[in-house]
Design a protein around this motif. Structure first.
Motif, PDB file in Angstrom:
ATOM      1  N   VAL A 132       0.940  -1.230   0.187  1.00 50.17           N
ATOM      2  CA  VAL A 132       0.114   0.047  -0.359  1.00 50.17           C
ATOM      3  C   VAL A 132       0.537   1.480  -0.747  1.00 50.17           C
ATOM      4  O   VAL A 132       1.760   1.339   1.362  1.00 50.17           O
ATOM      5  N   GLY A 133       0.647   1.974  -0.713  1.00 48.72           N
ATOM      6  CA  GLY A 133       1.039   3.538  -0.480  1.00 48.72           C
ATOM      7  C   GLY A 133       1.093   4.135  -0.216  1.00 48.72           C
ATOM      8  O   GLY A 133      -0.795   4.582  -0.329  1.00 48.72           O
ATOM      9  N   ILE A 134       1.355   4.873   0.611  1.00 54.58           N
ATOM     10  CA  ILE A 134       1.155   6.028   1.132  1.00 54.58           C
ATOM     11  C   ILE A 134       1.728   8.387   0.561  1.00 54.58           C
ATOM     12  O   ILE A 134       2.540   8.124   1.322  1.00 54.58           O
ATOM     13  N   LEU A 135       0.247   8.441   0.948  1.00 52.29           N
ATOM     14  CA  LEU A 135       0.590   9.977   0.312  1.00 52.29           C
ATOM     15  C   LEU A 135      -0.439  10.635   1.014  1.00 52.29           C
ATOM     16  O   LEU A 135      -1.421  10.766   1.593  1.00 52.29           O
ATOM     17  N   GLY A 136       0.459  11.300   2.053  1.00 52.90           N
ATOM     18  CA  GLY A 136       0.402  12.184   3.138  1.00 52.90           C
ATOM     19  C   GLY A 136       1.556  13.256   3.075  1.00 52.90           C
ATOM     20  O   GLY A 136       2.289  13.953   2.599  1.00 52.90           O
ATOM     21  N   GLY A 137       0.913  14.414   4.025  1.00 58.73           N
ATOM     22  CA  GLY A 137       1.725  15.275   4.791  1.00 58.73           C
ATOM     23  C   GLY A 137       3.332  14.959   5.529  1.00 58.73           C
ATOM     24  O   GLY A 137       3.196  14.114   5.397  1.00 58.73           O
ATOM     25  N   LYS A 138       3.984  16.093   5.234  1.00 60.54           N
ATOM     26  CA  LYS A 138       5.243  15.364   6.116  1.00 60.54           C
ATOM     27  C   LYS A 138       5.300  14.402   7.490  1.00 60.54           C
ATOM     28  O   LYS A 138       5.695  13.244   7.842  1.00 60.54           O
ATOM     29  N   GLY A 139       4.290  15.755   7.747  1.00 66.89           N
ATOM     30  CA  GLY A 139       4.188  15.222   9.205  1.00 66.89           C
ATOM     31  C   GLY A 139       3.552  13.437  10.012  1.00 66.89           C
ATOM     32  O   GLY A 139       3.673  13.189  10.878  1.00 66.89           O
ATOM     33  N   GLY A 143       5.761  11.477  11.730  1.00 66.20           N
ATOM     34  CA  GLY A 143       4.912  10.803  12.972  1.00 66.20           C
ATOM     35  C   GLY A 143       4.367   8.822  13.117  1.00 66.20           C
ATOM     36  O   GLY A 143       3.803   9.011  13.619  1.00 66.20           O
ATOM     37  N   ARG A 144       4.499   8.602  11.787  1.00 61.81           N
ATOM     38  CA  ARG A 144       3.565   7.175  11.679  1.00 61.81           C
ATOM     39  C   ARG A 144       2.952   6.762  11.472  1.00 61.81           C
ATOM     40  O   ARG A 144       2.177   6.069  12.563  1.00 61.81           O
ATOM     41  N   VAL A 145       1.858   7.822  11.206  1.00 56.38           N
ATOM     42  CA  VAL A 145       0.632   7.940  11.128  1.00 56.38           C
ATOM     43  C   VAL A 145       0.268   6.493  10.991  1.00 56.38           C
ATOM     44  O   VAL A 145      -0.598   5.522  11.164  1.00 56.38           O
ATOM     45  N   TYR A 146       0.162   6.743   9.838  1.00 55.73           N
ATOM     46  CA  TYR A 146      -0.572   5.359   8.704  1.00 55.73           C
ATOM     47  C   TYR A 146       1.067   4.375   9.114  1.00 55.73           C
ATOM     48  O   TYR A 146       0.205   3.083   9.063  1.00 55.73           O
ATOM     49  N   GLN A 147       1.674   4.675   8.931  1.00 55.99           N
ATOM     50  CA  GLN A 147       2.947   3.460   9.220  1.00 55.99           C
ATOM     51  C   GLN A 147       2.758   2.515  10.364  1.00 55.99           C
ATOM     52  O   GLN A 147       2.477   0.863   9.822  1.00 55.99           O
ATOM     53  N   GLY A 148       2.432   2.883  11.297  1.00 58.52           N
ATOM     54  CA  GLY A 148       2.612   2.034  12.416  1.00 58.52           C
ATOM     55  C   GLY A 148       1.152   1.122  12.523  1.00 58.52           C
ATOM     56  O   GLY A 148       0.946   0.414  13.180  1.00 58.52           O
ATOM     57  N   ALA A 149      -0.092   1.664  12.079  1.00 65.29           N
ATOM     58  CA  ALA A 149      -0.794   1.359  11.559  1.00 65.29           C
ATOM     59  C   ALA A 149      -1.266   0.358  11.309  1.00 65.29           C
ATOM     60  O   ALA A 149      -1.681  -1.055  10.652  1.00 65.29           O
ATOM     61  N   LEU A 150      -0.764   0.028   9.962  1.00 65.31           N
ATOM     62  CA  LEU A 150      -0.537  -0.532   8.371  1.00 65.31           C
ATOM     63  C   LEU A 150       0.623  -2.049   9.073  1.00 65.31           C
ATOM     64  O   LEU A 150       0.050  -3.087   9.207  1.00 65.31           O
ATOM     65  N   GLU A 151       1.434  -1.592  10.327  1.00 63.47           N
ATOM     66  CA  GLU A 151       2.569  -2.479  11.229  1.00 63.47           C
ATOM     67  C   GLU A 151       1.479  -3.203  11.811  1.00 63.47           C
ATOM     68  O   GLU A 151       1.841  -4.011  11.611  1.00 63.47           O
ATOM     69  N   GLU A 156       1.811  -4.247   4.304  1.00 62.12           N
ATOM     70  CA  GLU A 156       3.426  -3.832   3.833  1.00 62.12           C
ATOM     71  C   GLU A 156       2.939  -2.550   3.146  1.00 62.12           C
ATOM     72  O   GLU A 156       1.846  -2.423   2.242  1.00 62.12           O
ATOM     73  N   TYR A 157       4.222  -1.639   2.737  1.00 55.48           N
ATOM     74  CA  TYR A 157       3.326  -0.530   2.159  1.00 55.48           C
ATOM     75  C   TYR A 157       4.684   0.297   1.429  1.00 55.48           C
ATOM     76  O   TYR A 157       6.251  -0.067   1.826  1.00 55.48           O
ATOM     77  N   PHE A 158       4.615   1.310   1.247  1.00 55.89           N
ATOM     78  CA  PHE A 158       5.753   1.927  -0.044  1.00 55.89           C
ATOM     79  C   PHE A 158       5.569   3.405   1.012  1.00 55.89           C
ATOM     80  O   PHE A 158       4.584   4.090   0.848  1.00 55.89           O
ATOM     81  N   VAL A 159       6.163   4.535   1.152  1.00 60.19           N
ATOM     82  CA  VAL A 159       6.331   5.692   0.859  1.00 60.19           C
ATOM     83  C   VAL A 159       7.581   6.896   0.630  1.00 60.19           C
ATOM     84  O   VAL A 159       8.149   5.519  -0.426  1.00 60.19           O
ATOM     85  N   LEU A 160       7.214   7.470   0.048  1.00 57.98           N
ATOM     86  CA  LEU A 160       7.813   8.276  -0.979  1.00 57.98           C
ATOM     87  C   LEU A 160       9.616   8.737  -0.392  1.00 57.98           C
ATOM     88  O   LEU A 160       9.823   8.940   1.243  1.00 57.98           O
ATOM     89  N   ASP A 161      10.825   8.995  -1.355  1.00 57.67           N
ATOM     90  CA  ASP A 161      11.561   9.299  -0.462  1.00 57.67           C
ATOM     91  C   ASP A 161      11.959  10.688  -0.170  1.00 57.67           C
ATOM     92  O   ASP A 161       9.947  11.544  -0.402  1.00 57.67           O
ATOM     93  N   GLU A 162      12.571  11.029   0.372  1.00 57.86           N
ATOM     94  CA  GLU A 162      12.466  12.092   1.275  1.00 57.86           C
ATOM     95  C   GLU A 162      12.410  13.664   0.964  1.00 57.86           C
ATOM     96  O   GLU A 162      11.474  14.608   0.435  1.00 57.86           O
ATOM     97  N   ALA A 163      12.746  13.347  -0.961  1.00 59.19           N
ATOM     98  CA  ALA A 163      12.855  14.926  -1.175  1.00 59.19           C
ATOM     99  C   ALA A 163      11.487  14.901  -2.211  1.00 59.19           C
ATOM    100  O   ALA A 163      11.024  16.087  -2.702  1.00 59.19           O
ATOM    101  N   ARG A 164      10.963  13.519  -2.581  1.00 63.45           N
ATOM    102  CA  ARG A 164      10.086  13.413  -2.956  1.00 63.45           C
ATOM    103  C   ARG A 164       8.277  13.732  -1.985  1.00 63.45           C
ATOM    104  O   ARG A 164       7.584  14.054  -2.486  1.00 63.45           O
ATOM    105  N   GLN A 165       8.710  13.144  -1.039  1.00 62.47           N
ATOM    106  CA  GLN A 165       7.869  14.063  -0.087  1.00 62.47           C
ATOM    107  C   GLN A 165       7.721  15.301  -0.057  1.00 62.47           C
ATOM    108  O   GLN A 165       6.653  15.987   0.790  1.00 62.47           O
ATOM    109  N   ASP A 166       9.125  16.409   0.032  1.00 67.31           N
ATOM    110  CA  ASP A 166       9.260  17.686   0.272  1.00 67.31           C
ATOM    111  C   ASP A 166       8.417  18.274  -1.003  1.00 67.31           C
ATOM    112  O   ASP A 166       8.005  18.838  -0.671  1.00 67.31           O
ATOM    113  N   LYS A 167       8.657  17.566  -2.564  1.00 73.95           N
ATOM    114  CA  LYS A 167       7.503  17.961  -3.089  1.00 73.95           C
ATOM    115  C   LYS A 167       5.943  18.061  -2.864  1.00 73.95           C
ATOM    116  O   LYS A 167       5.289  18.580  -3.070  1.00 73.95           O
TER     117      LYS A 167
END
Length: 250
Positions: A132-139, A143-151, A156-167
């Motif tokens: 599951v990909g997670i698209l959300g705000g940096k906080g 804060g691992r709001v979704y990552q923790g809940a998915l774990e 399993e989940y996928f998140v953007l790297d830091e540069a793309r998260q800033d975008k």
């Protein structure tokens, strides 16, 4: 009898209004509401003065202020005797303990839990699980709001790297500034990249993101989107109108 719904919104203001509009539209669609009295009693506590949640979580500035504001908003909803409450901001769920404290026994329906319940129902229907990909705000990410809940659910989940998260944050802030076209231009490559990594299910984990992809936005084929705001609105209507028991979705 219909239930009285308390909404903590204002983060940002557009998202709170969009959620309220969703409740009205969904009540018509799901219950054939045709008069004022057919709609849900809603109290919207919209406070855009809450300190920046992303800054608080990522930089540690204003953490107490955010928690105190969340608790105060919840207390105000407690005073109007709503039957249950929701929080229309994914990132702000980092401060969920403060909300629950302020509600002092009034049930809290988590946007995060509602979204994940729908993901698990989708997996059960498909008889398979996927990343599951997670698209959300940096906080929300830090804060691992979704990552923790998915774990906790073994997903399993996928998140953007830091540069793309800033975008992604740039796109979100464009929405807050009313620059929807600019937000779309910034956001589309991020979504395309995530899909290129083999992601077939995507959480829209920020209430500004559905505003970006409304109407004529070109969505990739073969991807299942889980719009946290839309899913929460759907659940709120079902519970408020007695189509589903609150205890079953908490």
């Amino acid at each position: 009898m219909d239930k009285h719904v308390g909404i903590i919104g204002g983060m940002g203001p557009d998202a709170g209004v969009e959620f309220f509009s969703l409740l009205i539209r969904k009540t018509r669609e799901m219950t054939a509401a045709s008069t004022d009295q057919d709609h849900i009693h809603v109290t919207l506590e919209s406070n855009p003065k809450v300190a920046n949640r992303n800054v608080a979580i990522c930089e540690g500035e204003g953490v107490k202020e955010c928690g105190d504001a969340m608790e105060a908003a919840a207390r105000r909803l407690k005073l109007v005797e709503c039957d249950f409450a929701v929080l229309v901001c994914n990132t702000a769920h980092y401060f969920q303990p403060s909300v629950i404290k302020g509600l002092s026994g009034t049930p809290f329906l988590s946007m995060i839990d509602v979204c994940l319940n729908n993901i698990e129902a989708h997996f059960a229907e498909m008889k398979s699980r996927s990343t599951v990909g997670i698209l959300g705000g940096k906080g929300c990410m830090v804060g691992r709001v979704y990552q923790g809940a998915l774990e906790k659910r073994g997903i399993e989940y996928f998140v953007l790297d830091e540069a793309r998260q800033d975008k992604a944050m740039e796109a979100i802030y464009c929405v807050k500034q009313g620059k929807i076209g600019e937000a779309r231009t910034t956001f589309k490559p991020l979504l395309d990249y995530m899909v290129s990594q083999g992601v077939k299910s995507v959480i829209l984990g920020c209430t500004e993101i559905p505003i970006i992809i409304k109407e004529d936005f070109e969505l990739p084929e073969g991807v299942k989107f889980f719009d946290s705001c839309d899913l929460l609105a759907d659940t709120v209507v079902r519970v408020a109108k007695g189509l589903e028991n609150l205890e079953d979705v908490l």
